[in-house]
Design a protein around this motif. Sequence first.
Motif, PDB file in Angstrom:
ATOM      1  N   PRO A  88       0.839  -1.211   0.000  1.00 46.11           N
ATOM      2  CA  PRO A  88       0.000   0.000   0.000  1.00 46.11           C
ATOM      3  C   PRO A  88       0.866   1.250   0.000  1.00 46.11           C
ATOM      4  O   PRO A  88       2.045   1.222   0.346  1.00 46.11           O
ATOM      5  N   ALA A  89       0.272   2.366  -0.397  1.00 40.17           N
ATOM      6  CA  ALA A  89       1.002   3.622  -0.436  1.00 40.17           C
ATOM      7  C   ALA A  89       1.271   4.129   0.975  1.00 40.17           C
ATOM      8  O   ALA A  89       0.480   3.913   1.905  1.00 40.17           O
ATOM      9  N   ALA A  90       2.401   4.789   1.121  1.00 38.09           N
ATOM     10  CA  ALA A  90       2.733   5.411   2.400  1.00 38.09           C
ATOM     11  C   ALA A  90       2.087   6.794   2.436  1.00 38.09           C
ATOM     12  O   ALA A  90       2.417   7.665   1.630  1.00 38.09           O
ATOM     13  N   VAL A  91       1.123   6.992   3.350  1.00 39.63           N
ATOM     14  CA  VAL A  91       0.402   8.273   3.432  1.00 39.63           C
ATOM     15  C   VAL A  91       0.499   8.812   4.845  1.00 39.63           C
ATOM     16  O   VAL A  91       0.772   8.078   5.807  1.00 39.63           O
ATOM     17  N   THR A  92       0.284  10.106   4.945  1.00 35.97           N
ATOM     18  CA  THR A  92       0.312  10.762   6.242  1.00 35.97           C
ATOM     19  C   THR A  92      -1.023  10.552   6.943  1.00 35.97           C
ATOM     20  O   THR A  92      -2.085  10.820   6.387  1.00 35.97           O
ATOM     21  N   GLY A  93      -0.983  10.053   8.191  1.00 35.74           N
ATOM     22  CA  GLY A  93      -2.204   9.832   8.935  1.00 35.74           C
ATOM     23  C   GLY A  93      -2.978   8.625   8.441  1.00 35.74           C
ATOM     24  O   GLY A  93      -2.451   7.777   7.723  1.00 35.74           O
ATOM     25  N   GLU A  94      -4.266   8.544   8.818  1.00 36.24           N
ATOM     26  CA  GLU A  94      -5.142   7.466   8.372  1.00 36.24           C
ATOM     27  C   GLU A  94      -6.414   8.063   7.805  1.00 36.24           C
ATOM     28  O   GLU A  94      -7.466   8.097   8.452  1.00 36.24           O
ATOM     29  N   PRO A  95      -6.370   8.541   6.555  1.00 41.65           N
ATOM     30  CA  PRO A  95      -7.567   9.145   5.954  1.00 41.65           C
ATOM     31  C   PRO A  95      -8.673   8.112   5.799  1.00 41.65           C
ATOM     32  O   PRO A  95      -8.426   6.932   5.544  1.00 41.65           O
ATOM     33  N   ALA A  96      -9.887   8.566   5.938  1.00 41.43           N
ATOM     34  CA  ALA A  96     -11.027   7.651   5.846  1.00 41.43           C
ATOM     35  C   ALA A  96     -11.337   7.270   4.415  1.00 41.43           C
ATOM     36  O   ALA A  96     -11.951   6.235   4.164  1.00 41.43           O
ATOM     37  N   LEU A  97     -10.903   8.087   3.457  1.00 38.72           N
ATOM     38  CA  LEU A  97     -11.309   7.877   2.077  1.00 38.72           C
ATOM     39  C   LEU A  97     -10.095   8.002   1.164  1.00 38.72           C
ATOM     40  O   LEU A  97      -9.297   8.935   1.304  1.00 38.72           O
ATOM     41  N   ALA A  98      -9.957   7.045   0.237  1.00 34.50           N
ATOM     42  CA  ALA A  98      -8.876   7.061  -0.754  1.00 34.50           C
ATOM     43  C   ALA A  98      -9.474   7.274  -2.135  1.00 34.50           C
ATOM     44  O   ALA A  98     -10.367   6.536  -2.554  1.00 34.50           O
ATOM     45  N   ILE A  99      -8.997   8.305  -2.835  1.00 35.62           N
ATOM     46  CA  ILE A  99      -9.381   8.554  -4.225  1.00 35.62           C
ATOM     47  C   ILE A  99      -8.303   7.957  -5.112  1.00 35.62           C
ATOM     48  O   ILE A  99      -7.130   8.330  -5.002  1.00 35.62           O
ATOM     49  N   CYS A 100      -8.668   7.022  -5.978  1.00 32.85           N
ATOM     50  CA  CYS A 100      -7.702   6.342  -6.849  1.00 32.85           C
ATOM     51  C   CYS A 100      -7.846   6.895  -8.263  1.00 32.85           C
ATOM     52  O   CYS A 100      -8.865   6.685  -8.923  1.00 32.85           O
ATOM     53  N   MET A 101      -6.818   7.609  -8.697  1.00 28.05           N
ATOM     54  CA  MET A 101      -6.826   8.216 -10.030  1.00 28.05           C
ATOM     55  C   MET A 101      -5.809   7.511 -10.908  1.00 28.05           C
ATOM     56  O   MET A 101      -4.658   7.286 -10.502  1.00 28.05           O
ATOM     57  N   ALA A 102      -6.214   7.148 -12.127  1.00 25.57           N
ATOM     58  CA  ALA A 102      -5.316   6.542 -13.113  1.00 25.57           C
ATOM     59  C   ALA A 102      -5.038   7.576 -14.192  1.00 25.57           C
ATOM     60  O   ALA A 102      -5.973   8.149 -14.766  1.00 25.57           O
ATOM     61  N   THR A 103      -3.764   7.821 -14.481  1.00 26.71           N
ATOM     62  CA  THR A 103      -3.404   8.828 -15.472  1.00 26.71           C
ATOM     63  C   THR A 103      -2.517   8.234 -16.551  1.00 26.71           C
ATOM     64  O   THR A 103      -1.798   7.260 -16.335  1.00 26.71           O
TER      65      THR A 103
END
Length: 855
Positions: A88-103
């Motif tokens: 999984p990605a290393a993120v700051t904190g524990e956000p409740a929601l992940a937006i997954c964008m493909a570019t």
Amino acid sequence: VPTAATAFGMPRIDLHDEVNPPSDWVADDRGSAADPLRHSYRSGFWATVPVWMPATGSVTIAVRAGLEGGGSATMPLAPIAAAPAPAPAAVTGEPALAICMATWEPDPDLLAVQVESIRAQVESDWVCLISDDCSSPEGYAAIERAVGDDPRFVLSRSPRRLGFYRNFERALSMVPAGTELVALSDQDDHWYPEKLATLRSALGRAQLVYSDQRLVGPDGEVLAESYWSGGRSRNDTNFASLLIANTITGAASLFRRELLEVALPFPDPPGVQYQDHWLGLCALATGRIAYVDRPLYDYVQHGGALLGHEAANRISAGGGDEVTPRGLFSRLIAAARGSRAAYFDGYCRLRVLAATLLMRAGPRLRARPARVLHRFAAAEGSPLALAWLELRRLRNRLGRTETMGAERIIAAGLLWRRGIAAIGALRGQPIPGLPYDAQLPDRDPAPEGLGGLGHERTVVLGGLVEPLELTVSEDEPERVNMLLPTIELRHLFGGYITKFNLARRLAESGLRVRILTVDPTPALPADWREQVESYAGLAGLFETVEVAFARDRDAPVAINPRDRFVATTWWTAHIAAAAVGRTERTRFLYLIQEFEPYTHPMGSWAAYALSTYELPHVALFSTALLRDFFAARGYGVFAAGETEGRERSVAFENAITAVTPPTAAELAARDGKALLFYARPEPHGARNMFELGLLGLARAIERGTFGPEWTFHGIGSVEGRDRTVGLPGGRSLELLNRRDQGSYAELLVGHDVGLALMSTPHPSLVPLEMASAGLLTVTNSWETKTAAAMAALSPNLIAVPPGIDGIAAGLAEAAAGAGEHERRIAGAVVDWSRDWDHAFDTTTMAAVLGLLDAC
């Protein structure tokens, strides 16, 4: 774990045509010597096999056949390794929601609008995970500018092109373990500020929620206030309808993270699969789907969209049920071709999804979806399931238009499959023109931007030079990539043998060499490598040289930024030039064995071939005469003058087949005399001037050049069985099948006069081989290929102007000298290379390596 195969005993048209070319079909249904009973036609099958994968290690797929006499035989096919789960990605904190964008190669302006609309969301507890599908440096830089230093955006670049489906899978794999909710995002839409908050509150106890969308153009012009304005109804309750035709839009969706436990990794079905269809099936199979009946974002419609509103409302098989007698057979064939694609792309694709859900969902699977999945998986062998599909078509007539009649497509595919099976069981040979299962559905031949063209030959020309899909990575080893059109054993003539030998010598010089085919590859027999390696100089070729079929892959070709490219034909030169543009190199090495504009009639193709000599390259010429022609015309590397052209080019001699000529005594002992004509009547052999040679031979016969002791044979055709062509005076030319190199050498020494023409400025190998076998050989002059230049190579070569009278006069001279045995044996000492290690000797290879360094 035994698993029954589906469609056992299906016709195997690709293998049949490989060992029984269509031109060899005969009335008594007898096949070739390799397959006289045509067993190859019914020797194949396909199967969809569910595989339980361990967390680590691998499993082996094997085929087990029960034998007629008892017992069984087992053949392992391939191991399948369990891929480690992405971190999984290393993120700051524990956000409740992940937006997954493909570019991938985003429009900078549209991307900036999308990023800002995400920043403006009322719902603030989110992280945006961006998986970039190996965009160009410029495209990736545009993404970096758009997100700036905002820590809520986590950008990760895939080392290889994955395609939109796998790129969304990669983005979803980055979701942190503690995240509760997941949303998908395209790279070019515009979200309303309340989008995430509204979807979150509407989710309730459902697994997934989605909303309506407003359709807009790239400039913001409103095209439709609702996604459902095209006459198609949405569906989020009927599982069968959702399986057959998706109505869930990924960028409109929000779902629970636990759904990824079923959805990941994405299945790999045939055809084109969309991530939102798979996620919608996972959601409805294990729970409920909710809907917000108003637009929550602007869905941008443009030419680069993978699936827009118009396409989504154009799913039906099209056409009515009316069939007129006129053109019935051709319409049936056309329908069968579409049904073949419907079977693989339609039914088999959905069957893989169904089998995957049945395996993965386990106790979470709801009862009604479970029944649908079992029924659909059994449809191939169940008349009741087929009838169920046909009855479902009535829903469309009753106003339930969520599938747009797609059941018809799937049913047509299943009927095609059963019909092909019946034909294969009843007939001993194929029906010409009927679409069998030789391959999965063909790749779209139209390159990007040409899909709307309605002129087939124009599309073919555009597709021929379509750049390779490449991904550039420092992790790849540095290679020399030799671009070949394809590998086709029936056309493995001298030019291809040269290419393979150059690849071998480059590898022996310490370079890592890869052969890349750039045209679709025909079916190859299992021993194709051994067959290639049987030619002179090629023993052990594939122990040191890699091979990749670039047009027959579902992933880009990975290259190092310092890779070098070798073009071997005019269209591979265009492809090489485009590939060089993705690297740190400035030019490619052009292996020039022909002045290729001469291989086409005057027009677009010849002009496009001529234009390759203006591309940045260094040149490796086969023969000094060909190099001299380019110098005289000022083509290619000689455009800036002869001095620079000589510095930027090297010439070598293609090795001819080594032939031991007969002795003078053996020639004197012959009862009759024979002429061998390099006869290639097929269109792709037009430069060998078959018609002109035949007219010259006929004129010579009419003039009494050849007495009754003479017989006439032709060699070089790949059109099938031996056959004859009538000549004046009741004589005939017997066209012989193509020989392997050993048999070809034996054939040469059994003749007295040769006739080998080629409308080229190089000597051509066949006249040299004929002369080395002791044949007085008539060939044609052509600009720098003068009679004196040819005679200097061997006095057995008689070069004449390419005309009927010139050829007839040359044949008269050769026939008159056929009894001068000592002259013929002396002329067999041809001033030419007979060995590939001599053709590419140390001095030549040092010069070639210098050219590669100059790239």
